[in-house]
Enzyme design. Sequence first.
Site, short mmCIF file in Angstrom:
data_model
loop_
_atom_site.label_atom_id
_atom_site.label_comp_id
_atom_site.label_asym_id
_atom_site.label_seq_id
_atom_site.Cartn_x
_atom_site.Cartn_y
_atom_site.Cartn_z
N SER A 1 0.86 -1.19 0.00
CA SER A 1 0.00 0.00 0.00
C SER A 1 0.89 1.24 0.00
O SER A 1 2.12 1.12 0.00
CB SER A 1 -0.91 -0.02 1.22
OG SER A 1 -0.12 -0.10 2.37
N SER A 2 0.31 2.40 0.01
CA SER A 2 1.02 3.68 -0.01
C SER A 2 1.91 3.85 -1.24
O SER A 2 3.01 4.39 -1.15
CB SER A 2 1.90 3.86 1.25
OG SER A 2 1.16 3.65 2.39
N TYR B 1 -4.91 8.86 12.69
CA TYR B 1 -3.78 7.92 12.67
C TYR B 1 -4.06 6.76 11.72
O TYR B 1 -3.18 6.21 11.09
CB TYR B 1 -3.54 7.33 14.07
CG TYR B 1 -2.77 8.27 14.95
CD1 TYR B 1 -1.43 8.59 14.67
CD2 TYR B 1 -3.35 8.84 16.07
CE1 TYR B 1 -0.73 9.46 15.47
CE2 TYR B 1 -2.65 9.71 16.88
CZ TYR B 1 -1.33 10.01 16.58
OH TYR B 1 -0.63 10.87 17.38
N ASP C 1 -7.43 11.09 -0.84
CA ASP C 1 -7.06 11.07 -2.26
C ASP C 1 -7.94 11.99 -3.09
O ASP C 1 -7.54 12.47 -4.15
CB ASP C 1 -7.15 9.64 -2.83
CG ASP C 1 -5.90 8.83 -2.50
OD1 ASP C 1 -4.83 9.46 -2.31
OD2 ASP C 1 -5.98 7.61 -2.42
N THR D 1 5.96 -7.72 -8.91
CA THR D 1 5.01 -7.24 -9.93
C THR D 1 4.40 -8.42 -10.68
O THR D 1 3.19 -8.47 -10.91
CB THR D 1 5.74 -6.30 -10.93
OG1 THR D 1 6.20 -5.19 -10.19
CG2 THR D 1 4.83 -5.85 -12.05
N GLY E 1 -9.12 20.22 14.51
CA GLY E 1 -8.93 19.00 15.28
C GLY E 1 -10.05 18.76 16.27
O GLY E 1 -10.98 19.56 16.39
N CYS F 1 -10.47 26.41 12.04
CA CYS F 1 -11.46 25.60 12.76
C CYS F 1 -11.10 25.49 14.25
O CYS F 1 -11.21 26.48 14.96
CB CYS F 1 -11.63 24.24 12.09
SG CYS F 1 -13.26 23.57 12.38
N HIS G 1 -12.66 25.51 6.55
CA HIS G 1 -11.41 24.86 6.13
C HIS G 1 -10.98 25.33 4.74
O HIS G 1 -11.28 24.68 3.75
CB HIS G 1 -11.60 23.34 6.12
CG HIS G 1 -11.74 22.75 7.48
ND1 HIS G 1 -10.65 22.34 8.23
CD2 HIS G 1 -12.83 22.52 8.24
CE1 HIS G 1 -11.07 21.88 9.39
NE2 HIS G 1 -12.39 21.99 9.42
N GLU H 1 -8.24 25.12 3.41
CA GLU H 1 -7.25 24.22 2.78
C GLU H 1 -7.87 23.27 1.76
O GLU H 1 -7.16 22.69 0.95
CB GLU H 1 -6.49 23.42 3.86
CG GLU H 1 -7.26 22.34 4.59
CD GLU H 1 -8.02 22.84 5.82
OE1 GLU H 1 -8.34 24.03 5.89
OE2 GLU H 1 -8.30 22.01 6.71
N1 GLN Z 1 -13.73 20.15 17.44
C1 GLN Z 1 -14.17 21.40 16.92
C2 GLN Z 1 -15.66 21.39 16.56
O1 GLN Z 1 -16.24 20.36 16.43
C3 GLN Z 1 -13.34 21.81 15.71
C4 GLN Z 1 -13.55 20.93 14.53
C5 GLN Z 1 -12.46 21.08 13.49
O2 GLN Z 1 -11.41 21.65 13.75
N2 GLN Z 1 -12.69 20.53 12.32
O3 GLN Z 1 -16.23 22.43 16.40
#
Ligand code: GLN
Length: 544
Positions: free
Chosen positions: A13-14, A54, A71, A191, A354, A381, A507, A509
Amino acid sequence: MTKHIFVTGGVVSSLGKGLTSASIGMLLERRGLRVKMQKLDPYINVDPGTMSPYQHGEVYVLDDGSETDLDLGHYERFTHSPLTRDSNYTTGQIYLSVIEKERRGEFLGKTVQVIPHITNEIKSVIQKLADDTTDVVITEIGGTVGDIESQPFLEAIRQFSLDIGKDNCLYIHLTLVPYLKVAGELKTKPTQHSVGQLRQIGIQPDILICRTERSISLDERKKMALFCNVPLEAVIEEKDKDFSIYEVPLSLVEHGLDELIVKKLHLSASTLDLDDWRDLLHQLRNPKHEISIAVVGKYAEHFDAYKSIYESLDHAGIVNAAQVRIGKIRSEEIEREGPERILSGYDGMLVPGGFGERGIEGKIEAIRFARERGIPFFGICLGMQCAVIEFARHVIGLDGAHSTEFDRNTLHPVICLLDEQRNVIEKGGTMRLGAQPTHLAESSRVAACYNVRDIFERHRHRYEFNAAYRQQFADHGMRVAGTSDGGKLVEIVELAEHPWFVAVQFHPEFKSKPTAAHPLFAGFIEAAIQRRASRSERTSEVKA
Ligand code: GLN
């Protein structure tokens, strides 16, 4: 008629199947074809939204709010393929749908089986993307050939060519050709075995793409062609790229991949234009500035968790002619060692999104350091929520201010649960998700970056800035620079009295591309370059 390309992976994988699939999509688009991209993941979770970073890396959110595999980020960065809920299916989703049909009695009492019911369901989700507006659908099959979980997917794509005709399907197998130091040579046997496994299921790959550290000789290519039953021209080398992932499409072109696909699928394609892509690589190779950005996260050692953030920083570097060095910092380290030792020396700081309490205090300390020292800061966020908590505690003086995500009984819940979340119990797909409109405040820093007043950005959260504190924040210098829902929800805060301090609830990004850096990332990197320049001026003054 829409043609189909299936990308499978073998040996390990990877291997970078996502990146390779995205590169194929990009090359076909640049030959004037209309492409749609899709990923089928063999794991049993219904989507990656509930999986640990993770285990799975970043959860990539689409405009329509679906939580998908990372992806798909490559697909969006490399192509213009419209991505929706139909662009990513898992075994879990396929089975869920079949079981729901069974409960509704749709199978008329028949025994429900992997073949044909599950395979039919898989074929139907592939077929969904084929329409008059699409020349080619590229479907990447996650996992590795030989995995138990992959089998129904491989069986379904085998049947697919029976259904729509061999000439309308192309099977591309990505494999590893490892270099064995002790033998001093590249090894083609893995392969051969992997293709052998595919052929046992009834799939004869049309093209082999061979990932390798070293160039593959003609003899080695001939050997693989013979043993794997493919023409020599269809054994394509994909050598590791030390410099940038953006080199991948160019190297595939060098080995004739786009032409081969066009020929094999009888596509009427235009000539390839890659000038802007070559310019982009030229920019990347010849930076005028060099800056360093600290990304202070929870999973800093785990590269995939912040994939789109790192990519977006690179894009912003390209547009600013800067090489961006990224320091991946675990916020818990800051809790142990203090911000000074770890963070001084950086030209900018980003705190990403997060969940969960671990490392929160370290993030808050890091943000305080950026705010007090005038270091350009970008909060995303959870990063924004921490910036709000930090400001409440240390500027407004609201002791113990917190988010109710981490302290239900805080005296000052400056971040609290969104109203719409109050009765939500189920975890999967239930956050505030996807593209939402945000209105930007006049003469705000962000309005200057975007150069428009109304934007759409993608969200993934349950908590929000508590509107009850808005006035207090404004009185102390943290202004609301963007809102949604008729001004009700706070989407962006900034500090006027700081070189660049912007924090957003969404977000950004997920909307940055190598050829079109996101305006906020671009503005952030520009501010970091300025800080670097003013710091070096100061040091040379001291030396003089
Ligand atoms: N944990 C926070 C929330 O639920 C931030 C979520 C995030 O950073 N995507 O609002």
